[in-house]
Design a protein around this motif. Sequence first.
Motif, PDB file in Angstrom:
ATOM      1  N   ARG A  35       5.613 -47.196  36.086  1.00 49.10           N
ATOM      2  CA  ARG A  35       4.976 -47.915  34.989  1.00 49.10           C
ATOM      3  C   ARG A  35       5.902 -48.788  34.151  1.00 49.10           C
ATOM      4  N   ALA A  36       7.192 -48.469  34.132  1.00 45.73           N
ATOM      5  CA  ALA A  36       8.112 -49.136  33.209  1.00 45.73           C
ATOM      6  C   ALA A  36       8.248 -50.626  33.498  1.00 45.73           C
ATOM      7  N   THR A  37       8.257 -51.396  32.410  1.00 50.50           N
ATOM      8  CA  THR A  37       8.518 -52.831  32.515  1.00 50.50           C
ATOM      9  C   THR A  37      10.026 -53.044  32.430  1.00 50.50           C
ATOM     10  N   LEU A  38      10.461 -54.268  32.663  1.00 51.07           N
ATOM     11  CA  LEU A  38      11.880 -54.583  32.544  1.00 51.07           C
ATOM     12  C   LEU A  38      12.369 -54.287  31.127  1.00 51.07           C
ATOM     13  N   ALA A  39      11.568 -54.627  30.128  1.00 49.91           N
ATOM     14  CA  ALA A  39      11.940 -54.346  28.735  1.00 49.91           C
ATOM     15  C   ALA A  39      12.079 -52.840  28.494  1.00 49.91           C
ATOM     16  N   ASP A  40      11.175 -52.057  29.064  1.00 50.95           N
ATOM     17  CA  ASP A  40      11.266 -50.600  28.935  1.00 50.95           C
ATOM     18  C   ASP A  40      12.571 -50.085  29.533  1.00 50.95           C
ATOM     19  N   ILE A  41      12.894 -50.565  30.718  1.00 51.68           N
ATOM     20  CA  ILE A  41      14.090 -50.104  31.413  1.00 51.68           C
ATOM     21  C   ILE A  41      15.348 -50.484  30.639  1.00 51.68           C
ATOM     22  N   GLU A  42      15.376 -51.691  30.089  1.00 59.51           N
ATOM     23  CA  GLU A  42      16.542 -52.106  29.302  1.00 59.51           C
ATOM     24  C   GLU A  42      16.691 -51.240  28.055  1.00 59.51           C
ATOM     25  N   MET A  43      15.587 -50.915  27.397  1.00 59.30           N
ATOM     26  CA  MET A  43      15.636 -50.050  26.222  1.00 59.30           C
ATOM     27  C   MET A  43      16.103 -48.647  26.612  1.00 59.30           C
ATOM     28  N   LEU A  44      15.591 -48.139  27.729  1.00 63.17           N
ATOM     29  CA  LEU A  44      15.980 -46.812  28.194  1.00 63.17           C
ATOM     30  C   LEU A  44      17.459 -46.759  28.555  1.00 63.17           C
ATOM     31  N   GLU A  45      17.977 -47.834  29.132  1.00 60.51           N
ATOM     32  CA  GLU A  45      19.402 -47.877  29.459  1.00 60.51           C
ATOM     33  C   GLU A  45      20.258 -47.726  28.204  1.00 60.51           C
ATOM     34  N   GLU A  46      19.852 -48.375  27.120  1.00 64.20           N
ATOM     35  CA  GLU A  46      20.583 -48.244  25.861  1.00 64.20           C
ATOM     36  C   GLU A  46      20.522 -46.812  25.342  1.00 64.20           C
ATOM     37  N   LEU A  47      19.332 -46.223  25.388  1.00 65.34           N
ATOM     38  CA  LEU A  47      19.183 -44.842  24.939  1.00 65.34           C
ATOM     39  C   LEU A  47      20.008 -43.882  25.790  1.00 65.34           C
ATOM     40  N   ILE A  48      20.043 -44.128  27.089  1.00 65.63           N
ATOM     41  CA  ILE A  48      20.806 -43.274  27.996  1.00 65.63           C
ATOM     42  C   ILE A  48      22.294 -43.368  27.692  1.00 65.63           C
ATOM     43  N   GLU A  49      22.786 -44.566  27.447  1.00 64.76           N
ATOM     44  CA  GLU A  49      24.208 -44.729  27.106  1.00 64.76           C
ATOM     45  C   GLU A  49      24.553 -43.977  25.830  1.00 64.76           C
ATOM     46  N   LYS A  50      23.702 -44.092  24.809  1.00 65.16           N
ATOM     47  CA  LYS A  50      23.934 -43.365  23.558  1.00 65.16           C
ATOM     48  C   LYS A  50      23.953 -41.860  23.817  1.00 65.16           C
ATOM     49  N   ARG A  51      23.012 -41.379  24.584  1.00 62.97           N
ATOM     50  CA  ARG A  51      22.925 -39.938  24.872  1.00 62.97           C
ATOM     51  C   ARG A  51      24.134 -39.456  25.667  1.00 62.97           C
ATOM     52  N   LYS A  52      24.563 -40.247  26.645  1.00 62.21           N
ATOM     53  CA  LYS A  52      25.742 -39.895  27.427  1.00 62.21           C
ATOM     54  C   LYS A  52      26.960 -39.754  26.539  1.00 62.21           C
ATOM     55  N   ASN A  53      27.131 -40.688  25.596  1.00 58.42           N
ATOM     56  CA  ASN A  53      28.266 -40.621  24.677  1.00 58.42           C
ATOM     57  C   ASN A  53      28.193 -39.394  23.780  1.00 58.42           C
ATOM     58  N   GLU A  54      26.992 -39.031  23.339  1.00 55.74           N
ATOM     59  CA  GLU A  54      26.827 -37.818  22.536  1.00 55.74           C
ATOM     60  C   GLU A  54      27.222 -36.570  23.325  1.00 55.74           C
ATOM     61  N   LEU A  55      26.816 -36.522  24.583  1.00 54.58           N
ATOM     62  CA  LEU A  55      27.097 -35.334  25.402  1.00 54.58           C
ATOM     63  C   LEU A  55      28.576 -35.237  25.775  1.00 54.58           C
ATOM     64  N   LYS A  56      29.274 -36.344  25.818  1.00 57.68           N
ATOM     65  CA  LYS A  56      30.702 -36.334  26.165  1.00 57.68           C
ATOM     66  C   LYS A  56      31.568 -35.805  25.034  1.00 57.68           C
ATOM     67  N   LYS A  57      31.046 -35.832  23.802  1.00 61.45           N
ATOM     68  CA  LYS A  57      31.821 -35.370  22.638  1.00 61.45           C
ATOM     69  C   LYS A  57      31.947 -33.880  22.583  1.00 61.45           C
TER      70      LYS A  57
END
Length: 58
Positions: free
Chosen positions: A36-58
């Motif tokens: 279902r995801a649009t390109l805009a959805d995927i781009e937004m999710l990529e940003e959220l994933i990067e933020k979450r990855k950085n949180e988990l690495k701390k």
Amino acid sequence: MPNKQSIATSKWRAKNKEYSAYLNHRSRARSFINKRATLADIEMLEELIEKRKNELKK
């Protein structure tokens, strides 16, 4: 009348509520991204994933 497998599945879900919910959420997220995801959805999710990855690495 439920069969043995559905009874066993129900018992497992009752014993493993948190993990079962985790698996359910993960499945829904994958399905959304793949179907279902649009390109805009995927781009937004990529940003959220990067933020979450950085949180988990701390």
